[in-house]
Motif scaffolding. Structure first.
Motif, PDB file in Angstrom:
ATOM      1  N   UNK A   1      -1.965   2.460  -9.433  1.00  0.00           N
ATOM      2  CA  UNK A   1      -2.653   1.780 -10.540  1.00  0.00           C
ATOM      3  C   UNK A   1      -1.796   0.711 -11.210  1.00  0.00           C
ATOM      4  N   UNK A   2      -0.653   0.384 -10.597  1.00  0.00           N
ATOM      5  CA  UNK A   2       0.126  -0.747 -11.075  1.00  0.00           C
ATOM      6  C   UNK A   2      -0.484  -2.062 -10.613  1.00  0.00           C
ATOM      7  N   UNK A   3      -0.248  -3.143 -11.361  1.00  0.00           N
ATOM      8  CA  UNK A   3      -0.780  -4.456 -10.992  1.00  0.00           C
ATOM      9  C   UNK A   3      -0.055  -4.998  -9.766  1.00  0.00           C
TER      10      UNK A   3
ATOM     11  N   UNK B   1       3.596  -5.441  -2.799  1.00  0.00           N
ATOM     12  CA  UNK B   1       3.997  -5.101  -4.166  1.00  0.00           C
ATOM     13  C   UNK B   1       3.905  -3.599  -4.421  1.00  0.00           C
ATOM     14  N   UNK B   2       3.174  -2.874  -3.576  1.00  0.00           N
ATOM     15  CA  UNK B   2       2.863  -1.465  -3.836  1.00  0.00           C
ATOM     16  C   UNK B   2       3.789  -0.540  -3.053  1.00  0.00           C
TER      17      UNK B   2
ATOM     18  N   UNK C   1      -5.686  -3.316  -4.090  1.00  0.00           N
ATOM     19  CA  UNK C   1      -7.138  -3.445  -4.086  1.00  0.00           C
ATOM     20  C   UNK C   1      -7.593  -4.559  -5.025  1.00  0.00           C
ATOM     21  N   UNK C   2      -8.535  -5.357  -4.527  1.00  0.00           N
ATOM     22  CA  UNK C   2      -9.257  -6.360  -5.337  1.00  0.00           C
ATOM     23  C   UNK C   2      -8.405  -7.546  -5.777  1.00  0.00           C
TER      24      UNK C   2
ATOM     25  N   UNK D   1      -3.662   1.138  -5.102  1.00  0.00           N
ATOM     26  CA  UNK D   1      -4.497   2.322  -4.922  1.00  0.00           C
ATOM     27  C   UNK D   1      -4.052   3.096  -3.692  1.00  0.00           C
ATOM     28  N   UNK D   2      -4.340   4.385  -3.675  1.00  0.00           N
ATOM     29  CA  UNK D   2      -3.972   5.241  -2.555  1.00  0.00           C
ATOM     30  C   UNK D   2      -4.818   4.907  -1.335  1.00  0.00           C
TER      31      UNK D   2
END
Length: 391
Positions: free
Chosen positions: A291-293, A299-300, A307-308, A320-321
């Motif tokens: 849920x981080x930007x 970046x994740x 996502x999105x 998101x997972x």
């Protein structure tokens, strides 16, 4: 002495079931030593989430041959394999394509399966050992992969697959003849029937096709560079401001990649990301948690995706997972399957399923798993459809 102590510290011989785990640990120890990751533990987490423990292990694809006495698992050879991967030079690219496609047991460093006397017949490449290959003719036998062991190709021999040349030889891209790689300053391009062909350079070299047309050394740290196609750096280095440099540590400055690119460059160590808009100056920071930007999936943290995000419009997404086994998937759904899973639509709504690789055990009806692409479940194993050659 150091090698013996290292093996003792690891707990002795490497069991067959633990090979994939130990290979990942060795590759990650090397990744930390070579600067790709700051901590081997972060690398191990990434590799496990990509399914590398399973992909680089033996699975069950050779169980029948082991039980029948056609092969023998050598724990000492497995020790040597793990140590070789851990200590290999940072200039080499590992794992190789053969390790992923055919299995790590087919690579020179990791011949952990020892062929026994089978009278010259074979059901897989490893049954022929290091100096021979399993010659299988699909025109004569499509029911199984039984073949005959033949000597590997020498210089000038035309072979049906690159892996069938003698050790130290590679196939030419124009004639498929086994040849020695081109050494430094040797010509690496030529024209055949009006079409250009690139000849394989020796390890540590690249073909300067747009300039000298000769094999040149990959850039070492501190040497000049100009990107992947002009003057690339050796593995584990990045080209920054025209110079080959080590990957940047947490808190260091970096140029952010093009977030819209399918193959973005990375200047930060791999548990980090460059926190900035596309192609602007930023800072290396820990990858975002759930849920981080984010601007893109780099970046994740591992196991997450962005996502999105619409980086071309300056719109951030959310980490998101990735979808797990049994989760819904498909073109109309934004969520993608985790690494090592595939979206199967065999039974109605698409679901993420575990991928069973060629040669491993399967069942005709599997609700949570699917044979890898190009194979189907036959006689309890994922088997390739009328293969051109045995693996």
């Amino acid at each position: 002495m150091a090698l013996v102590l290292g093996l003792a510290a690891c707990g002795g011989d490497v069991a067959k079931e633990a090979l994939g785990t130990e290979v990942v640990k060795a590759l990650c120890a090397r990744a930390e030593r070579c600067g790709q990751y700051a901590q081997a533990e972060a690398c191990e987490q990434d590799f496990r989430q990509r399914g590398w423990e399973e992909r680089l292990g033996l699975g069950g694809r050779h169980d029948d041959a082991l039980q029948a006495g056609r092969l023998r698992y050598d724990e000492e050879a497995a020790n040597r394999c793990v140590e070789a991967l851990r200590e290999t030079s940072c200039a080499r690219i590992l794992p190789t394509a053969i390790a992923f496609e055919w299995g790590i047991e087919n690579t020179p460093e990791c011949r952990v399966l020892i062929p026994q006397d089978t009278g010259g017949t074979c059901l897989s490449q490893v049954e022929c050992g290091a100096d021979r290959y399993c010659n299988y003719d699909a025109r004569q036998n499509t029911a199984s992969c039984e073949g005959t062991c033949f000597p590997r190709g020498g210089t000038g021999d035309i072979m049906p697959h690159p892996a069938f040349c003698e050790s130290g030889l590679v196939p030419s891209l124009d004639t498929s003849q086994c040849m020695r790689p081109i050494e430094k300053d040797g010509l690496c391009t030529r024209t055949l029937d009006g079409s250009p062909y690139f000849m394989p350079c020796a390890e540590g070299l690249w073909c300067d096709a747009k300039g000298s047309r000769r094999c040149q050394p990959l850039g070492e740290e501190g040497q000049a560079c100009a990107g992947l196609e002009e003057a690339p750096c050796r593995p584990f280095l990045t080209c920054k401001d025209g110079t080959c440099r080590s990957l940047a540590k947490q808190g260091a400055s970096c140029w952010a990649p093009d977030h819209t690119s399918a193959l973005p460059s990375r200047e930060c160590q791999h548990e980090l990301f460059c926190d900035a808009a596309s192609l602007t100056l930023g800072t290396c920071k820990p990858r975002r948690s759930e849920r981080g930007l984010c601007r893109d999936s780099l970046d994740c943290a591992g196991g997450l995706y962005c996502a999105d995000a619409r980086p071309e419009a300056g719109v951030s997404g959310i980490c998101m997972t990735l979808a797990g086994v049994g989760d819904a998937c498909g073109p109309s759904l934004p969520r993608t399957c985790a690494h090592g899973l595939a979206c199967s639509r065999d039974y109605g709504t698409g679901t993420c399923q575990r991928v069973v690789r060629e040669g491993d055990r399967c069942q005709l009806i599997m609700r949570d798993a699917t044979c890898e692409a190009g194979t189907s479940c036959q006689s309890g194993r994922c088997t390739r459809h009328a293969p051109d050659f045995c693996r």
